[in-house]
Design an enzyme around this catalytic site. Structure first.
Site, short mmCIF file in Angstrom:
data_model
loop_
_atom_site.label_atom_id
_atom_site.label_comp_id
_atom_site.label_asym_id
_atom_site.label_seq_id
_atom_site.Cartn_x
_atom_site.Cartn_y
_atom_site.Cartn_z
N CYS A 177 -3.32 -0.49 8.81
CA CYS A 177 -2.35 -1.59 8.86
C CYS A 177 -1.07 -1.09 9.54
CB CYS A 177 -1.98 -2.07 7.45
SG CYS A 177 -3.34 -2.82 6.52
N CYS B 268 0.83 -1.21 0.00
CA CYS B 268 0.00 0.00 0.00
C CYS B 268 0.86 1.25 0.00
CB CYS B 268 -0.92 0.00 1.22
SG CYS B 268 -1.98 1.45 1.32
N GLN C 209 -17.84 -11.45 11.45
CA GLN C 209 -16.39 -11.48 11.39
C GLN C 209 -15.90 -10.76 10.14
OE1 GLN C 209 -14.54 -12.40 13.79
NE2 GLN C 209 -15.79 -13.77 15.04
N ASN D 248 -23.58 -17.88 13.95
CA ASN D 248 -22.43 -18.23 13.11
C ASN D 248 -21.91 -19.64 13.42
OD1 ASN D 248 -20.38 -17.27 11.14
ND2 ASN D 248 -18.97 -17.44 12.86
N CYS E 273 -10.39 -12.92 20.69
CA CYS E 273 -9.83 -11.79 19.95
C CYS E 273 -8.84 -11.00 20.81
CB CYS E 273 -10.94 -10.87 19.44
SG CYS E 273 -12.00 -10.20 20.73
N ASP F 112 -17.34 -17.34 22.10
CA ASP F 112 -16.65 -16.37 21.25
C ASP F 112 -16.88 -14.98 21.83
OD1 ASP F 112 -15.44 -14.99 19.20
OD2 ASP F 112 -16.98 -15.42 17.71
N CYS G 171 -7.47 1.17 -0.84
CA CYS G 171 -7.15 0.32 0.31
C CYS G 171 -6.92 -1.10 -0.17
CB CYS G 171 -8.27 0.37 1.34
SG CYS G 171 -7.99 -0.71 2.76
#
Length: 439
Positions: free
Chosen positions: A84, A75, A271, A305, A395, A369, A163
């Site tokens: 990022c 990028c 997600q 999910n 996470c 989760d 992006c």
């Protein structure tokens, strides 16, 4: 207390580690120096710009000896855009660093190591994001609109044109949104756009602080029609989100080899990484080892999910979720998929004292989760539920490690743990852990 330096001498050092935020770590006279853009095994020149009591912060001046894992960022906006932070590190090395962080957290916080390290779940390294929140701002000094992610470590919108991590059809969306917004009368009253892509349709939710004019609405509708995008407006809280047209097809995505289709709204949690989510669901099913006669519990179940794929393999599954709107959609998803053995309960999973009768039952399998805060309160209930296997999707490695320590103390063993490449080129560490009852 930090001391900001206007200028400081250039120094040299070897980089000995990678911090959790992606900065290289050097040690100068026993003091840690965090250097933006530096990588382990490198020799670099740097300049300190902020001194603290126990550590300094620095900017990279030059790389004298480069790491073999150093990569050329794809990028053009890398280093400015905060979306990022690891494009300069080869993808395999990114995963290795995240795996080390996971294992170090498990050892340091949970005082445990897995019996086996699971192979990382890999997916596409670019064009993977199906969810994003892009900021929009008319900047008077520039005389134009900027659209994109925030600048790194700053509150400003980064001046980006494209992006590389958004899904391929959305790659040029930042500059397209900026060009559109400049033509609107409410260009200074539209601070952000939510992007949500399903398998067959993509929605944009424009946050509007002032009602668009009739001309604005025409331009928004034309923008959506030309690019095949659904357009929604959000004048207030999330429950005010409304479509510009009433004939949009539902947003959805498939899991479990395409046998389960999950419908979702444009601001519902899904997600971010489509490919990793599908692989993650498959991996969870394998790790749980469900049997036809099992009763299963899916905590923080969201839209179903995991619940619905699990229901296809067990006698009964209960999905529990604190968001009543999401749970209503999970029920509807079960009906649409012809699944009759999935039940659901609305419950604040951070308040175990208020749990309903479901919490007094036995479950053969438990899947959870949770958000970044983890699920510490739930860990205390595991001995009562007495599952033979638990799969924990995380996470945040710190909260997973903390909760793991509690589970192990309750007689479970950590039979496996590994990382998921949910967010390539970022420092986010997503992981999965599987526990079994100790014999």
């Amino acid at each position: 207390m930090a001391r900001t330096l206007s200028s400081s001498p250039v120094q040299e050092a070897d980089i000995v580690d990678l911090a959790h935020d992606g900065r290289g770590v050097a040690r100068i006279e026993g003091k840690a120096v965090f250097i933006e853009g530096a990588l382990p095994s490198e020799r670099v020149r740097f300049r300190v710009h902020k001194r603290r009591r126990h550590m300094d912060e620095a900017g990279l001046v030059d790389v004298l000896v480069a790491s073999p894992d150093r990569a050329v960022p794809r990028c053009a906006h890398f280093g400015i855009c905060g979306g990022c932070s690891l494009q300069h590190l080869a993808p395999a090395a990114q995963l290795a660093a995240k795996e080390r962080q996971l294992l170090e957290n498990l050892q340091r916080i949970g005082n445990v190591q897995p019996e086996r390290v699971l192979e990382p779940l890999r997916g596409p390294e670019w064009a993977y994001r199906r969810r994003a929140r892009l900021g929009i701002k008319y900047v008077h000094k520039k005389g134009r609109v900027l659209a994109g992610f925030r600048e790194r470590e700053k509150p400003y919108i980064a001046d980006i044109q494209s992006c590389e991590v958004l899904l391929a059809p959305l790659r040029e969306l930042p500059q397209e949104l900026a060009a559109l917004t400049e033509t609107l009368t409410i260009r200074e009253k539209m601070p952000q756009v939510e992007v949500a892509a399903g398998d067959g349709a993509t929605a944009l939710v424009f946050r509007v602080l002032e009602s668009p004019s009739a001309a604005d609405l025409e331009k928004l509708a034309a923008f959506g029609a030309q690019r095949g995008l659904q357009i929604f407006l959000q004048p207030g809280s999330l429950d005010t989100v409304r479509p510009l047209r009433n004939d949009y097809p539902p947003l959805d995505y498939a899991v479990d080899g395409g046998s389960v289709v999950i419908e979702f709204g444009p601001v519902d949690f899904i997600q971010v990484n489509r490919g990793i989510n599908a692989s993650m669901v498959d991996a969870a099913m394998l790790l749980l080892q469900p049997q036809a006669g099992d009763a299963a519990l899916d905590l923080f179940c969201g839209l179903g999910n995991f619940t619905l794929p699990l229901a296809r393999r067990v006698r009964q599954v209960l999905g529990v979720e604190g968001d009543a709107s999401l749970l209503s959609k999970a029920r509807a998803n079960a009906v649409r998929n012809g699944i009759g053995n999935a039940a659901f309960a609305v419950e604040n999973l951070f308040e175990p004292k208020s749990f309903g009768a479901w919490a007094n039952e036995h479950y053969d399998l438990v899947l959870l989760d949770p958000p970044r805060a983890g699920a510490l309160a739930i860990m205390e209930r595991m001995p009562q539920w007495d599952p033979r296997r638990v799969v924990y999707i995380s996470c945040h490695p710190g909260s997973l490690a903390r909760d793991t320590g509690v589970l192990v103390a309750h007689g479970f063993k950590l039979s496996g743990a590994g990382v998921l490449d949910m967010f390539p080129h970022t420092t986010h560490v997503e992981s999965v852990a599987v526990f079994e009852k100790s014999t």
